[in-house]
Write an enzyme that holds these catalytic residues in place. Structure first.
Site, mmCIF file in Angstrom:
data_model
loop_
_atom_site.group_PDB
_atom_site.id
_atom_site.type_symbol
_atom_site.label_atom_id
_atom_site.label_comp_id
_atom_site.label_asym_id
_atom_site.label_seq_id
_atom_site.Cartn_x
_atom_site.Cartn_y
_atom_site.Cartn_z
ATOM 1 N N HIS A 1 86.327 5.596 25.485
ATOM 2 C CA HIS A 1 85.868 4.210 25.460
ATOM 3 C C HIS A 1 84.757 4.002 24.434
ATOM 4 O O HIS A 1 84.662 2.944 23.809
ATOM 5 C CB HIS A 1 85.363 3.810 26.850
ATOM 6 N N GLU B 1 109.932 12.076 14.475
ATOM 7 C CA GLU B 1 108.697 12.669 14.995
ATOM 8 C C GLU B 1 108.924 14.089 15.489
ATOM 9 O O GLU B 1 107.974 14.824 15.730
ATOM 10 C CB GLU B 1 108.106 11.802 16.107
ATOM 11 N N ASP C 1 103.007 12.233 15.994
ATOM 12 C CA ASP C 1 103.744 13.276 16.709
ATOM 13 C C ASP C 1 104.350 14.292 15.746
ATOM 14 O O ASP C 1 104.378 15.492 16.037
ATOM 15 C CB ASP C 1 104.848 12.659 17.563
ATOM 16 N N CYS D 1 105.046 4.698 10.534
ATOM 17 C CA CYS D 1 104.298 3.898 11.509
ATOM 18 C C CYS D 1 103.161 4.671 12.154
ATOM 19 O O CYS D 1 102.544 4.187 13.097
ATOM 20 C CB CYS D 1 105.230 3.350 12.586
#
Length: 960
Positions: free
Chosen positions: A577, A823, A847, A894
């Site tokens: 976070h 990937e 990945d 991507c």
């Protein structure tokens, strides 16, 4: 303590399978007012992680840590299935003890149930029980033992007579909060009883809060009735809790070994009272499991102990409990060992040392569970004095960390050391400690509320609000309260509760969820600082780069963005976070850079590169000038990029490369278009599935996808089909626990096991992309994740082709392509085979990199090495592009590499046709394309492919 009432038990339940039985359990908890309906998902998710079967026809279903927010009140509901239910692990279950737990109460309940496992006939008796009272009697058993540990020992006390010695033992129990003042009076009025071998016993029953046993021994020789006094046992008696201790003392007297106690140290006294002989070999082993020694690791320990071929006993090292056979599952579980506690193993005989080594090694390895090392300085937040300091960082030398928030910063550092919280481990007045903790929690909540008001909405306010909810979690307080009742100080009990919850979070397979442990510790430190009256030093008034061990989200929210130029941490990950907030606030950040960054001197100048994930302390004048020029150029480039964001993406010589946006929420498509995106290159549809407690139906999916297509207004949408599995499980689609979920049942592999789910999603996408009357077609590109070869693609293609035939052309998309994500390395190696049948490729470099390099991209120590510019990854991309273009197909990228400024020309030079990046990066990537031509890009691609390592690639590209 588990206490069952008749109304807590439902008799005569029936279910055809375990799923229906679990649904009934969830409903019983909800009807009792213990949980919200959503807790049901937590029950199923827990079963997907591991079976809750306990033994002897009993299962104890309970929710995951994430589902605790749906628990209103801690409680238990018992369901009896006389006919039995086959559980998903093949076991036969007759009773479900369904637990609504806001903390880790299920571990205590489990320990209270373990006595049932000693009775092999209990399963049949539970199935045949005809009344709720009978079931309750079979399950309920209060287990209370008198306290005996190093703190209840009063060795070498300067007493003048046995009366003073007895009162010294009573006073020690009073100091520990085990007894009240009336106990002292009670003891003073009683007569000592001789036990033999110089030992005496006195006891009291009034004002006993916690049953306990003290042993007081004299500093100098004492005599009573002409005999030497070796020690006085002072017993705070309550019910039968002291029975086991007295039996062990009598056994010690029978063996003649009691005479050893007066001259022994605390560890030896506890060992003898635990039943260990002076000739036994012993070993210590620390429990590292997040949930302590619960059923699964306990079972592993028992199996290993049985393999040694000689009796091995085990006990808690810091307590005075009896040593129990390490071959007894129920007795090992009943130890209740928590993470961080040490176990003492003992054995006698010729092979004792080898056997103990084997057992302790297994404990250190985690007993079949993934474990984290135990760091006393972090677990107690008190740094070890004898730990060697890390080696300082050299001047003017790049140091690598993890890129967490993009941007470049040049400023002096302000090193914020983790505060030292000094506090007593134990305290005498539980009521006062509980009051102090209440007050500190209230003050901490008030601080968070003030910060939330200052944040005025947005992501910062949302996370602060979540922290306030954590702080108000009744189970955190309840766990701390129990520690206080056991004699701990408010500080020690609170931090133990925080650490237990944080470690449980860290053990989750989903790295994103695991990193939320930082939030718990942030909340914990806030309260601990109030209790200890410790405040953090104020930062300078001039601009600075904050350097710290780790930083909590509330600390990030407090940062003055006018002064903070960057953030550098020794620990943490890019998905924590604190990193998310740094990106939201536009603060460049490098995290996980190691302890050496904490050696930086305050005021030392630092260059922080949030894109490359590296820092340079005390830079030379030349390096600083270069960085200043880069910073000025970046600021100018950002302004110019925003102005030109709607221009078509092309290289300097006009070569066309589409720039699209990656989205996790269809509602963000409007923002992506506003930032200049030429389409959506990756819609992560799993977030739609994760946002619903039940599988979203056709209408729900159509509405969601249509929202994105409406916003795109004719621009293409590339939607990835559902990509979940063991690493990202859905609560309503449990999958078996896997040792390595990243290499398991996920992506297309998983959806093909339930083709009806994939079919519904494909149908929804096709229907959502149907053009409205007199409107141009809506380009729809569907891609399949985790494809390893052509067989998986053909299986999905068959479903899509059938749907295209079934759905009238006017009611579905007319411009449709079906592609695959590259990937898995095998897909790149087999690209020529795939390219003959697919419509396009999209390379998921995140990945692809971790699978090619065998590095988890979120690994705290290795993530910096998971670089998509590694030449091995680039060669796989080159192979993919060559195969696709040979068949007239297009290729996109991507992954994060698509927005890497150094990588953009390399990817274009390799022939990539589309780059899909975060919406925020779209203007900058378009601007980057305008800075080079195709010929230059090809030269850079060749240069990169010629290197041996990713570091060499980056060095070579930076020189150009």
């Amino acid at each position: 303590m588990l206490t069952l009432r008749p109304e807590d038990i439902r008799l005569g339940c029936q279910a055809p399978d375990w799923r229906v039985a679990l649904e009934q359990a969830a409903e019983s908890l909800h009807q009792a007012g213990l949980t919200a309906p959503a807790y049901r998902d937590g029950l199923f998710q827990r079963e997907s992680q591991s079976s809750t079967y306990l033994g002897n026809a009993i299962a104890i279903p309970h929710g995951t840590p994430e589902s605790r927010e749906h628990v209103h009140t801690t409680g238990v509901r018992v369901l009896q299935f006389p006919g039995g239910v086959e559980w998903h692990d093949g076991q036969r279950v007759h009773v479900l003890v369904s637990i609504a737990a806001q903390s880790d109460e299920h571990l205590g309940i489990l320990r209270q149930l373990t006595h049932v496992l000693d009775d092999d006939s209990v399963g049949e008796r539970l199935a045949a029980a005809g009344s709720a009272t009978e079931v309750a009697a079979l399950l309920s058993k209060a287990v209370v033992e008198a306290r005996l540990d190093a703190e209840t020992l009063c060795l070498g006390f300067p007493a003048r007579d046995t009366h003073e010695l007895a009162l010294a033992g009573a006073a020690r129990l009073r100091q520990l909060g085990c007894v009240g003042s009336d106990f002292m009076t009670d003891v003073a009025e009683r007569t000592l009883a001789p036990m033999g071998q110089g030992l005496w016993l006195i006891h009291g029953e009034r004002s006993v809060e916690v049953p306990a046993l003290a042993l007081a021994t004299p500093e100098e020789r004492l005599e009573r009735d002409g005999e030497a006094v070796k020690g006085v046992f002072c017993l705070a008696a309550q019910g039968d809790a002291h029975r086991g201790l007295l039996e062990r003392i009598l056994a010690l007297l029978d063996s003649g070994a009691a005479a050893e106690l007066p001259n022994a140290d605390a560890a030896t006294v506890l060992a003898r009272l635990a039943g260990e002989s002076a000739t036994a070999h012993t070993r210590l082993a620390r429990v590292l499991n997040a949930h302590g020694l619960h059923a699964r690791p306990a079972k592993q320990l028992v199996q290993i102990a049985r393999q040694q071929g000689l009796p091995i006993h085990v006990r808690l090292a810091e307590g005075g409990g009896a040593a129990v056979p390490a071959t007894s599952l129920t007795k090992v579980i009943n130890l209740g060992a928590r993470r961080g506690q040490q176990l003492t193993f003992s054995a006698e005989g010729d092979n004792a040392q080898a056997a103990l080594d084997a057992v302790c090694r297994a404990v250190a390895d985690g007993l079949g569970e993934q474990v984290l090392p135990f760091d006393e300085s972090r677990e107690r937040i008190t740094p070890s004095a004898d730990t060697a300091p890390p080696e300082p960082l050299p001047d003017d030398t790049p140091h690598q960390g993890v890129a967490a928030s993009p941007g470049l910063a040049i400023a002096p550092v302000f090193v914020l050391q983790t505060p030292r919280f000094d506090y007593p481990e134990r305290a005498a007045d539980p009521a006062e400690q509980q009051r102090r903790l209440h007050s500190a929690i209230d003050e901490g909540a008030a601080q968070l509320e003030a910060l939330e008001r200052e944040a005025r909405g947005g992501e910062v306010a949302q996370i602060l609000s979540m922290h306030e909810e954590m702080l108000r979690d009744p189970e955190l307080f309840e766990a701390a309260r129990e520690g206080i009742q056991d004699g701990r100080s408010a500080e020690a009990a609170w931090w133990e509760a925080i650490e237990t919850a944080a470690h449980a979070q860290e053990m989750l397979a989903d790295r994103l969820l695991a990193e939320r442990a930082a939030d718990l510790r942030d909340v914990g430190r806030r309260v601990l600082g109030i209790l200890c009256q410790v405040s953090r030093p104020e930062p300078p008034e001039t601009p600075y780069i904050l350097v710290t061990d780790d930083i909590g989200p509330s600390d990030v929210a407090r940062l003055d963005t006018r002064r903070v130029r960057g953030l550098l941490t020794a620990r943490g990950g890019a998905t924590a976070h604190s990193a998310i907030l740094a990106r939201a606030l536009g603060i460049p950040a490098v995290v996980g850079a190691g302890e050496r960054v904490l050696t930086l001197a305050g005021g030392c100048e630092l260059i922080l590169d949030g894109e490359r994930g590296r820092v340079i302390p005390a830079p030379s004048a030349a390096r600083r000038a270069t960085a200043e020029q880069r910073l000025a150029e970046r600021q100018q480039r950002e302004a110019e990029a925003w102005e030109a964001r709607f221009e078509e993406a092309r290289t300097r010589d006009g070569h066309r490369v589409e720039v699209a946006a990656n989205l996790g929420n269809t509602a963000h498509a409007v923002d992506a278009v506003e930032r200049g995106a030429e389409g959506v290159g990756l819609l992560r549809t799993e977030f739609l599935f994760m946002a619903h407690a039940q599988e979203p139906d056709l209408e729900t999916q159509v509405a969601e996808y249509r929202e994105a297509l409406d916003a795109l207004d004719g621009r293409p949408l590339v939607a990835r089909t559902l990509d979940v599995g063991g690493d990202k499980p859905l609560p309503y689609w449990p999958v078996p626990k896997e040792d390595n979920p990243f290499l398991g049942l996920r992506g297309i592999r998983l959806t093909l096991t339930r083709p009806e789910v994939l079919e519904t999603q494909l149908r929804a996408l096709l229907m959502a992309a149907a053009p409205a009357a007199e409107q141009a077609p809506r380009p729809l590109r569907i891609m399949l994740p985790m494809v390893k070869d052509i067989a998986e693609f053909r299986a999905a293609r068959a479903i899509l082709d059938r749907l295209l035939d079934e759905i009238p052309a006017a009611e579905r998309a007319t411009d449709v392509q079906l592609g695959v994500m590259i990937e898995v390395p095998s897909a790149a190696l087999l690209a020529p085979t795939l390219a003959a049948e697919v419509d396009f490729f999209s390379v998921g470099t995140n990945d692809l990199t971790q699978y090619t390099l065998a590095i988890d991209r979120d690994h705290p120590a290795l993530s910096a090495q998971a670089d998509g510019l590694h030449p091995a990854v680039l060669r796989l991309i080159e192979m993919t592009v060559a195969a696709a273009h040979a068949h007239g197909k297009w290729v996109g990228v991507c992954g994060e590499l698509a927005s890497d400024a150094l990588a953009v020309p390399v990817l274009v030079g390799l022939g990539v046709d589309e780059l899909s990046v975060s919406a925020r990066q779209v203007p900058l990537v378009k601007a980057r394309l305008r800075e080079f031509d195709l010929a230059e890009a090809r030269v850079q691609a060749e240069l990169a492919l010629a290197q041996a390592t990713s570091e060499a690639v980056r060095d070579a590209l930076e020189v150009r």
